[in-house]
Design an enzyme around this catalytic site. Sequence first.
Site, PDB file in Angstrom:
ATOM      1  N   ARG A  65     -11.512 -13.077  10.546  1.00 56.73           N
ATOM      2  CA  ARG A  65     -12.054 -12.747   9.768  1.00 56.73           C
ATOM      3  C   ARG A  65     -13.625 -13.063   9.295  1.00 56.73           C
ATOM      4  NH1 ARG A  65      -6.818 -10.474   5.537  1.00 56.73           N
ATOM      5  NH2 ARG A  65      -7.040  -8.656   6.981  1.00 56.73           N
ATOM      6  N   LYS A  90       9.552  -3.502   9.286  1.00 57.73           N
ATOM      7  CA  LYS A  90      10.179  -2.549   8.474  1.00 57.73           C
ATOM      8  C   LYS A  90       9.903  -0.679   8.936  1.00 57.73           C
ATOM      9  CE  LYS A  90      10.852  -4.969   4.439  1.00 57.73           C
ATOM     10  NZ  LYS A  90      10.189  -4.461   2.858  1.00 57.73           N
ATOM     11  N   GLY A 113      -1.943  -8.084  10.993  1.00 53.20           N
ATOM     12  CA  GLY A 113      -1.863  -9.261  11.251  1.00 53.20           C
ATOM     13  C   GLY A 113      -1.118 -10.801  12.335  1.00 53.20           C
ATOM     14  N   GLY A 168      -2.999  -3.900   6.151  1.00 53.66           N
ATOM     15  CA  GLY A 168      -2.729  -2.502   5.736  1.00 53.66           C
ATOM     16  C   GLY A 168      -3.888  -1.235   5.859  1.00 53.66           C
TER      17      GLY A 168
HETATM   18  C1  3PG Z   1      -4.655  -8.412   3.782  1.00 48.94           C
HETATM   19  O1  3PG Z   1      -4.659  -9.393   4.504  1.00 48.94           O
HETATM   20  O2  3PG Z   1      -3.830  -7.435   4.586  1.00 48.94           O
HETATM   21  C2  3PG Z   1      -6.283  -7.868   2.727  1.00 48.94           C
HETATM   22  O3  3PG Z   1      -6.524  -9.657   2.796  1.00 48.94           O
HETATM   23  C3  3PG Z   1      -5.641  -7.626   1.364  1.00 48.94           C
HETATM   24  O4  3PG Z   1      -4.404  -8.150   0.765  1.00 48.94           O
HETATM   25  P1  3PG Z   1      -2.774  -7.586  -0.631  1.00 48.94           P
HETATM   26  O5  3PG Z   1      -2.078  -7.372   0.437  1.00 48.94           O
HETATM   27  O6  3PG Z   1      -2.493  -9.158  -0.685  1.00 48.94           O
HETATM   28  O7  3PG Z   1      -4.127  -6.825  -0.248  1.00 48.94           O
HETATM   29 MG    MG Z   2      -1.558  -7.191   3.631  1.00 46.41          MG
END
Ligand code: 3PG
Ligand code: MG
Length: 399
Positions: free
Chosen positions: A38, A200, A353, A376
């Site tokens: 990232r 999930k 991820g 997300g």
């Molecule tokens: C992630 O890693 O998905 C983003 O950095 C957002 O983080 P968060 O889900 O804690 O908002």
């Molecule tokens: Mg996240």
Amino acid sequence: MISKLTLKEVDLSALRVFIRVDFNVPLDARGTVADDSRIKATLRTIDYCQQRGAKIVLASHMGRPKGKIVPELSLKPVADRLSHLLGEKVIMAPDCIGPSVEKLINGLGEGGILLLENLRFHPEEELNDSHFSQQLAGQSDLYINDAFGAAHRAHASTVGITQFVPQAVAGFLLEKEVEQLSRILTKPERPFTAIIGGAKVSTKIDLMERFISLVDDLLLCGGMVYTFLLAQGVSVGTSLIEENKVDPARLILQKAQQKGRRIHLPSDFVVAESLSAESPRKVVPREEIPAGWMGVDIGPRSIEEFSRIIRASQTVVWNGPPGVFEIEPFAEGTLSVARSLAESRGTTVVGGGDTVAAVHKAGVGDKISHISTGGGACLEFLAGKSLPGIEALTNKNQG
Ligand code: 3PG
Ligand code: MG
């Protein structure tokens, strides 16, 4: 297109730029950056601003400290890694707002870089608080959002701040993510295949709903597939299930059938007695998961079937691993899917991820057309939702 104004159209010399990045990266046991993808993905924007003499303030969140100072979630290790990658010192700020930070910003020379401390140490960040947004904006001449991974959050640094800066644009990373992901959604080359896995059902329902109308083949796998098997009346032993998602899963299967989409569930599984590398394990057909055993990976026949479909596709999107690949004996399905994508001659896009980690574990990162930096955010974008961070830029430039 995100907005009418782009970074390339702004004269950056001596401007104070505030760049929102997503440096929410994993740290190892020693507290150093374990995966810097990232960080690397934002270098193009940072470098571009630096070359043109801008004074650069970088801001990010790290983890979920919930409005409190959590020293383990300091961005200091990121400043160290970024300094290393850029080959020059990145100054680490003690906070993200306040007099000491202002002083550091005022002291920046042209091309100087300051990294603010974790935005989420202040509860106002996640509340999208207006006063906090204004403090963050400070005297910035330009706001650049390059945090695709956080674009689904309506926070002070992604949304509120745009009200308090003269100009707001997308950085090169955000632009590229939107371009790549939009392209496969709007004009994918066919056959178009989506592989959806992960633990999930609940986090993937919107994505599956949307993809049913878009793709030719939908391959379902991962922990969530056992809820689908239940919906078909197949026993799943002690496999992971979401009881309250059995009906939604059944509906998805019905809709796919009505629309004439090919939806594929694995035909065999690797099952184990427990989630550990030492557990006894065996391969069984889909309908024969024994009582007391749980599905932990797709089996060899499924790997073969999945690879065949992937190799015959012109566009492939993958989100969510088919197996518990963190545990060596349960990793083959996931690594095989990664390798099949790598061998594909079509356009391949990977998001999330865990899925991205699997691609790297298989050593095929450089053979994938686009690896999203969003978890997300990528899911929501692909599911067709509008992301607040992107909306805010568009709104700003429509006024
Ligand atoms: C992630 O890693 O998905 C983003 O950095 C957002 O983080 P968060 O889900 O804690 O908002
Ligand atoms: Mg996240």
